[in-house]
Design a protein around this motif. Structure first.
Motif, PDB file in Angstrom:
ATOM      1  N   GLY A 309      33.544  -0.530  48.966  1.00  0.00           N
ATOM      2  CA  GLY A 309      32.857  -0.173  50.208  1.00  0.00           C
ATOM      3  C   GLY A 309      31.360  -0.420  50.124  1.00  0.00           C
ATOM      4  N   ARG A 342      35.201   4.049  53.317  1.00  0.00           N
ATOM      5  CA  ARG A 342      34.404   4.170  54.539  1.00  0.00           C
ATOM      6  C   ARG A 342      33.064   4.847  54.268  1.00  0.00           C
ATOM      7  NH1 ARG A 342      39.493   5.543  56.641  1.00  0.00           N
ATOM      8  NH2 ARG A 342      38.963   7.733  56.986  1.00  0.00           N
ATOM      9  N   ALA A 363      31.682   4.560  60.688  1.00  0.00           N
ATOM     10  CA  ALA A 363      32.746   3.598  60.405  1.00  0.00           C
ATOM     11  C   ALA A 363      34.081   4.300  60.629  1.00  0.00           C
ATOM     12  CB  ALA A 363      32.653   3.071  58.975  1.00  0.00           C
ATOM     13  N   ARG A 364      34.975   3.630  61.317  1.00  0.00           N
ATOM     14  CA  ARG A 364      36.302   4.208  61.559  1.00  0.00           C
ATOM     15  C   ARG A 364      37.339   3.106  61.560  1.00  0.00           C
ATOM     16  NH1 ARG A 364      38.216   3.259  66.767  1.00  0.00           N
ATOM     17  NH2 ARG A 364      36.627   2.737  68.345  1.00  0.00           N
TER      18      ARG A 364
END
Length: 389
Positions: A309, A342, A363-364
């Motif tokens: 990430g 995330r 962020a999703r």
């Protein structure tokens, strides 16, 4: 083949090959473009907001009552819409509600982004997936992968007895608007005229779009976008991004906008399918992450996902800062795009951007889930064949 006749009856409904990538038109245009655009306004209004009367449609689209009446008569004759009873308006003559017939046409859609299999679905006009099928990829590339695509399409065509509006395909790599896969390193495709070849074989309209662009369009058209700007990162066979700005899909001069998977993030890293070392997808691609996660305990998994990430966030920093985006959508395996991934993505972006840019960033996962590429492929067919954006 038995479906060819049904397809031939519906291919005249729109203008195949329309170059526009602007979704959801909102106002009237010049007469030279008017008929397709105004038809699109009516269909889009019914698809987005449900059954309405002719008067409702005239108000929403700013078209005259006579123009709406003419289009409605044509759409009723074509079987795209139906009358659904009368609704009292409180004054005057009650209006007749009109609605889209979801199964009036079906769309065959393919998602080629998975490492292990090609995924397909039959999608109706409202974005519901009514049938599904997959074929194992088993590492097939080049011509063998093309044959696998044709096999999956044939299987899906056999699963519907409705007229087929077209075939939509989301493919990894650089794809031009005419459906030529310019370059897809993981599939070993180079200048493959996928749309034209399949169209000739099937006698059905075929449209091909980059998988990340398809995922972004699927979210924008059928999902729950926060606004008219959208950045979606697709983690699958590789890594790519789809970008919608003010309702327009951004493809770039060479149709390679969003190809972030081959941005070098570690010059001494692993060899990538494109030939370079340390590309982003050697760190973030779903299949590679799953291999690295195999056998690890919870702490080890979190560390691997956080590192991936962080790399993704670093790669996205300039894009988010340049465009002042407030949301990044992630599309891919939920077990890979887990909370540590995330959090690390957002943290890396916030660390390297101006506070007013990064402080609201979230962020999703895509609201359309694993169907986002299929739905985006359907959206492209709807645009080209019915003018619906």
């Amino acid at each position: 083949m038995p479906y060819k006749g049904a397809v031939a009856r519906v291919t005249g409904l729109g203008t195949p090959g329309a170059p526009s990538r602007a979704f959801r038109p909102r106002g009237k245009v010049l007469p030279s473009h008017g008929r397709r655009h105004n038809r699109s306004l009516i269909l889009q209004e019914l698809l987005r907001n449900g059954p309405q009367t002719r008067a409702d449609l005239a108000r929403a689209t700013q078209l005259t009552a006579a123009t709406v009446g003419n289009f409605v008569a044509t759409l009723l004759e074509e079987g795209i819409i139906e009358e659904r009873g009368r609704r009292s308006t409180g004054k005057g003559k009650p209006g007749t509600l009109l609605g889209i017939l979801p199964h009036a046409r079906h769309i065959v859609c393919l998602d080629l982004s998975d490492q292990s299999q090609f995924v397909g679905g039959v999608v109706d006009l409202t974005g519901d997936v009514v049938a599904r099928s997959t074929v194992p990829r088993r590492g097939r590339t080049g011509d063998a992968a093309v044959r696998l695509v044709a096999q999956l399409i044939a299987t899906l065509l056999a699963q519907t007895n409705q007229p087929v509006l077209g075939v939509g395909i989301g493919s990894p790599g650089v794809v031009s608007p005419d459906g030529v896969v310019r370059q897809s390193p993981n599939l070993h495709w180079h200048d493959i005229p996928l749309a034209a070849d399949l169209r000739d074989d099937l006698a059905i309209p075929v449209h091909v779009v980059n998988d990340a662009n398809a995922a972004a369009l699927g979210e924008f058209q059928f999902g729950d976008p926060a606004g008219s700007n959208l950045l979606l990162v697709k983690v699958g066979l590789g890594v790519g991004a789809g970008l919608v700005l003010d309702g327009h899909l951004i493809e770039g001069d060479g149709f390679a906008a969003g190809e972030i998977g081959h941005v070098v993030v570690d010059p001494s890293g692993d060899r990538c399918a494109c030939g370079k070392r340390g590309c982003l997808e050697t760190v973030v691609a779903g299949s590679l992450l799953r291999e690295r996660l195999d056998g690890l305990d919870a702490a080890g998994r979190d560390a691997v996902l956080a590192a991936a990430g962080d790399r993704l966030g670093t790669a996205l920093t300039l894009v988010v800062s340049l465009l002042n985006l407030s949301e990044v959508l992630l599309s891919g395996p939920p077990d890979v795009l887990d909370e540590p991934f995330r959090r690390a993505t957002v943290a890396a972006i916030k660390q390297s951007t101006f506070p007013l840019v990064g402080q609201r960033l979230e962020a999703r996962l895509s609201s359309t889930g694993s169907d986002d590429v299929l739905l985006g492929a359907a959206a492209v067919v709807l645009e080209h064949e019915l003018g619906v954006r």
